[in-house]
Write a protein that holds these residues in place. Structure first.
Motif: not given
Length: 74
Positions: A1-24
């Motif tokens: 379960m820890t691996k799943t949780f860490s992957f979810a955090i990673l996924h959210f972080t990547v999605a946020f970062t890409v959206g922020y970098l593309l749009t500001g």
């Protein structure tokens, strides 16, 4: 379960970062961080159902693909 949780955090972080970098926009980044993983979860559910039907339809073909190393069945 820890691996799943860490992957979810990673996924959210990547999605946020890409959206922020593309749009500001932190708002767009935040929306993407929530909406994109939610959509992927729904799509993944249907992908798994389709994959199960595929695997059950021709077990011999799938056994050969697994043996060859290019297909991994759970």
């Amino acid at each position: 379960m820890t691996k799943t949780f860490s992957f979810a955090i990673l996924h959210f972080t990547v999605a946020f970062t890409v959206g922020y970098l593309l749009t500001g926009s932190a708002m767009v980044g935040g929306m993407l961080a929530v909406i994109e993983p939610a959509c992927n979860t729904v799509v993944f559910h249907f992908h798994e159902k389709a994959w199960k039907r595929f695997a059950e339809a021709d077990p011999q073909m799938n056994a050969g693909a697994v043996k060859a190393g290019w297909l991994h069945i759970h």
